[in-house]
Design a protein around this motif. Structure first.
Motif, mmCIF file in Angstrom:
data_model
loop_
_atom_site.group_PDB
_atom_site.id
_atom_site.type_symbol
_atom_site.label_atom_id
_atom_site.label_comp_id
_atom_site.label_asym_id
_atom_site.label_seq_id
_atom_site.Cartn_x
_atom_site.Cartn_y
_atom_site.Cartn_z
ATOM 1 N N ILE A 1 74.346 -18.728 81.091
ATOM 2 C CA ILE A 1 75.022 -17.854 80.136
ATOM 3 C C ILE A 1 74.234 -16.566 79.898
ATOM 4 C CG2 ILE A 1 76.197 -19.765 78.997
ATOM 5 C CD1 ILE A 1 74.291 -19.415 76.641
ATOM 6 N N LEU A 2 72.914 -16.609 80.072
ATOM 7 C CA LEU A 2 72.118 -15.390 79.928
ATOM 8 C C LEU A 2 72.454 -14.392 81.026
ATOM 9 C CD1 LEU A 2 68.558 -16.738 79.000
ATOM 10 C CD2 LEU A 2 70.058 -15.391 77.550
ATOM 11 N N GLU A 3 72.628 -14.885 82.231
ATOM 12 C CA GLU A 3 72.886 -14.006 83.368
ATOM 13 C C GLU A 3 74.341 -13.560 83.421
ATOM 14 O OE1 GLU A 3 71.457 -13.712 87.985
ATOM 15 O OE2 GLU A 3 71.632 -15.673 87.062
ATOM 16 N N GLY A 4 75.246 -14.421 83.039
ATOM 17 C CA GLY A 4 76.670 -14.108 83.100
ATOM 18 C C GLY A 4 77.444 -15.265 83.684
ATOM 19 N N HIS A 5 78.257 -15.895 82.864
ATOM 20 C CA HIS A 5 78.935 -17.112 83.295
ATOM 21 C C HIS A 5 80.176 -17.291 82.429
ATOM 22 C CE1 HIS A 5 79.458 -21.172 84.788
ATOM 23 N NE2 HIS A 5 79.413 -21.675 83.566
ATOM 24 N N GLU A 6 81.247 -17.806 83.025
ATOM 25 C CA GLU A 6 82.454 -18.073 82.256
ATOM 26 C C GLU A 6 82.312 -19.400 81.517
ATOM 27 O OE1 GLU A 6 85.948 -17.835 84.649
ATOM 28 O OE2 GLU A 6 86.020 -15.644 84.527
ATOM 29 N N VAL A 7 82.465 -19.336 80.214
ATOM 30 C CA VAL A 7 82.332 -20.517 79.366
ATOM 31 C C VAL A 7 83.712 -20.912 78.856
ATOM 32 C CG1 VAL A 7 81.272 -21.462 77.287
ATOM 33 C CG2 VAL A 7 80.010 -19.816 78.674
ATOM 34 N N GLU A 8 84.138 -22.123 79.191
ATOM 35 C CA GLU A 8 85.423 -22.631 78.712
ATOM 36 C C GLU A 8 85.200 -23.464 77.454
ATOM 37 O OE1 GLU A 8 87.660 -24.724 81.629
ATOM 38 O OE2 GLU A 8 87.460 -23.162 83.164
ATOM 39 N N MET A 9 86.061 -23.237 76.472
ATOM 40 C CA MET A 9 85.907 -23.982 75.219
ATOM 41 C C MET A 9 87.256 -24.150 74.538
ATOM 42 S SD MET A 9 84.077 -20.943 73.058
ATOM 43 C CE MET A 9 83.160 -20.398 74.489
ATOM 44 N N THR A 10 87.394 -25.236 73.846
ATOM 45 C CA THR A 10 88.586 -25.486 73.032
ATOM 46 C C THR A 10 88.154 -25.498 71.574
ATOM 47 O OG1 THR A 10 89.584 -26.791 74.802
ATOM 48 C CG2 THR A 10 90.499 -27.044 72.586
ATOM 49 N N ASP B 1 83.667 -14.733 79.248
ATOM 50 C CA ASP B 1 82.700 -14.305 80.263
ATOM 51 C C ASP B 1 81.491 -13.698 79.554
ATOM 52 O OD1 ASP B 1 81.329 -13.427 82.444
ATOM 53 O OD2 ASP B 1 82.854 -12.024 83.158
ATOM 54 N N THR B 2 80.321 -14.269 79.774
ATOM 55 C CA THR B 2 79.107 -13.802 79.061
ATOM 56 C C THR B 2 78.406 -12.653 79.772
ATOM 57 O OG1 THR B 2 77.649 -15.402 80.160
ATOM 58 C CG2 THR B 2 78.740 -16.123 78.127
ATOM 59 N N SER B 3 79.025 -12.132 80.857
ATOM 60 C CA SER B 3 78.380 -11.058 81.632
ATOM 61 C C SER B 3 78.096 -9.822 80.800
ATOM 62 C CB SER B 3 79.263 -10.662 82.828
ATOM 63 O OG SER B 3 79.478 -11.748 83.678
ATOM 64 N N ASN B 4 78.975 -9.536 79.834
ATOM 65 C CA ASN B 4 78.813 -8.331 79.020
ATOM 66 C C ASN B 4 78.264 -8.620 77.628
ATOM 67 O OD1 ASN B 4 79.735 -6.638 81.043
ATOM 68 N ND2 ASN B 4 81.855 -6.769 80.383
ATOM 69 N N ILE B 5 77.946 -9.872 77.349
ATOM 70 C CA ILE B 5 77.347 -10.216 76.056
ATOM 71 C C ILE B 5 75.839 -9.983 76.130
ATOM 72 C CG2 ILE B 5 76.888 -12.093 74.429
ATOM 73 C CD1 ILE B 5 79.554 -13.325 75.255
#
Length: 504
Positions: free
Chosen positions: A237-246, A278-282
């Motif tokens: 998630i630091l580098e950039g990853h799609e996180v799915e959550m409900t 997507d955490t790429s821009n966080i």
């Protein structure tokens, strides 16, 4: 360096990529709320500015690609229109003539304009800069407790009006174990971003107490699920990853009532929704006190000293320069290798390229923190007391004595609020709606509380309890202020419209 308020009044307007404040403006905003820490402010301002420039760059390139694909579709439509216009013109006129050109000129001109636009876009898309992908630069802030690490980030986030989520890393464990999974950090940001995907994906996540994730020795044979395990989980998630959550999203009560009136059926107050973030821009900002890191750095700088010799030193906060006089904060010399020695894994450090350290607070810093920032502690307490009709003021000597007391507590700027709460406890309890109109906190009043607490502070010999002044004792109130603080006395003269009275 620190100030009590992390919630700042800001505009309700959402962050606009067209108006990214330059680093100088960002630092000026930080200066309004935070005392000192000039270098960390500059580093953070530049990092934030570059981060949002990167997001803007990616957004602009996606927009150009979209425009290019749209133009390609439209140009085919325009070419078809031109052909149809020519066929109609030929059927109306027996031979090719100027009349044919006149009847198709409008369509031809539109096609040429579109062709020119698509050529311009094609040249931009083929350029070397277009394929250049700017990498994300997360930040690590190192510094003692109460030095302003969290406040720096919350101030900037509120100024830019982007969502921010702060997570204490001591709560995190590796997936599948008791505790919170690293995904909770993104969930909190989504909630703070009002469940809006686009807003969330340009937010800031603060991982506080990250030093508590340092690798354990593992001598007992147990798996390190709250240390190295969490560090490994954070990498993606630091580098950039799609996180799915409900997530169970609350429903607007007004909407639920409308549904009840319409259908006669009670709607649930929450509904489950699936999100892919997507955490790429966080932007991730890691922070921690890193207790003991100064000794690791000190030993690296003094390789001839043994660990036993360094442990015997009273403090390793500063390194003395070659001139024997100049002092440099040891933590400001931190390098990635020091963090690895401390217990962070190299893969994590590699994903946090910007490292800055906050300086330890001294007595002078604490004194300025008390009253200078926009949301200073003193201004807040003066405002609170004004709400029930009491004018509260502190003399300069009283503030200096409070700063000395806070230095002994070694809790940074957070200790200032604790001392002020203790100082004003009886005043806040006894004075509202009792006829008390004025309260003056002097050096002797602070000394009285210091002596009661059992702490030894230099110059705290003479002491007396806090005196309350009624409405008719305004002159006495101002005269006593003059005795200890000439500047405060003049301010009170101006406040109450008295002729300036330089009373001794």
């Amino acid at each position: 360096m620190f100030n009590c308020c992390s919630k700042i009044v800001i505009s309700k307007r959402f962050f606009n990529f067209k108006e990214i404040p330059v680093p100088r403006v960002l630092k000026e905003k930080l200066d309004e709320y935070i005392i000192g820490q000039s270098t960390p402010k500059k580093i953070l301002s530049v990092a934030i500015y570059n981060h949002y420039l990167r997001i803007k760059d990616r957004k602009d390139k996606k927009q150009k690609l979209f425009q290019y694909e749209l133009l390609k579709t439209r140009i085919q439509q325009e070419e078809t229109k031109v052909e149809i216009a020519k066929e109609r013109a030929r059927s109306d006129f027996s031979s090719e003539s100027e009349t044919l050109a006149d009847n198709t000129a409008e369509f031809t001109m539109g096609l040429q304009n579109m062709q020119n636009r698509i050529k311009t876009l094609e040249s931009e898309l083929k350029g070397e800069d277009f394929n250049l992908q700017l990498s994300k630069s997360n930040i690590l802030m190192v510094g003692p407790s109460g030095s302003g690490k969290t406040l720096l980030t919350t101030t900037l986030a509120n100024f830019l009006n982007v969502p921010i989520a702060i997570t204490d890393c001591t709560q995190l464990t590796q997936a599948g174990y008791t505790g919170e999974d690293v995904q909770i950090t993104v969930e909190r940001l989504l909630i703070n971003g009002d469940y809006k995907k686009d807003t969330t994906e340009m937010g800031i996540i603060v991982l506080d107490e990250v030093d508590k994730l340092s690798k354990k020795g593992g001598k007992d044979g147990n798996k390190d699920v709250s240390g190295e395990g969490v560090q490994q989980s954070l990498l993606k998630i630091l580098e950039g990853h799609e996180v799915e959550m409900t997530i169970k999203r609350p429903i607007d009560p007004d909407h639920a009532e409308r549904q009840l009136r319409k259908t006669g059926v009670h709607s649930p107050m929450v509904k489950e929704e699936k999100f892919v973030i997507d955490t790429s821009n966080i932007l991730f900002i890691l922070s921690g006190a890193f207790v003991g890191l100064d000794k690791i750095i000190y030993q690296r700088l003094n390789p001839l000293m043994t660990s036993e010799e360094i442990n015997k030193l009273d403090t390793c906060e500063f390194v003395i320069g070659k001139d024997g006089v100049t002092k440099t904060s040891t933590m400001s010399l931190v390098q990635p290798m020091d963090l690895v020695t401390f217990g962070l894994i190299p893969e994590l450090i590699g994903r946090v390229p910007i490292i800055t350290s906050l300086n330890p607070l001294n007595e002078k810093d604490l004194f300025h923190i008390l009253y200078e920032p926009k949301n200073s502690f003193i201004k807040q307490y003066e405002y609170i007391f004004s709400q029930f009709g009491i004018t509260l003021r502190f003399t300069e000597k009283a503030l200096k004595q409070i700063s000395k007391w806070a230095m002994l507590n070694k809790t940074g700027a957070r200790g200032l609020k604790s001392i002020l709460e203790n100082t004003l406890l009886d005043c806040n309890f006894e004075c509202p709606k009792t006829g008390v109109s004025y309260i003056l906190i002097t050096e002797s009043n602070v000394n009285h509380l210091i002596n009661q607490s059992g702490v030894t502070v230099s110059g705290a010999s003479f002491s007396e309890p806090i005196h309350y002044y009624s409405r008719g004792e305004q002159d006495k109130y101002i005269e006593n202020a003059y005795k200890e603080d000439m500047k405060l006395g003049k301010e009170l003269d101006t406040l109450f419209g008295r002729a300036c009275n330089n009373t001794q």
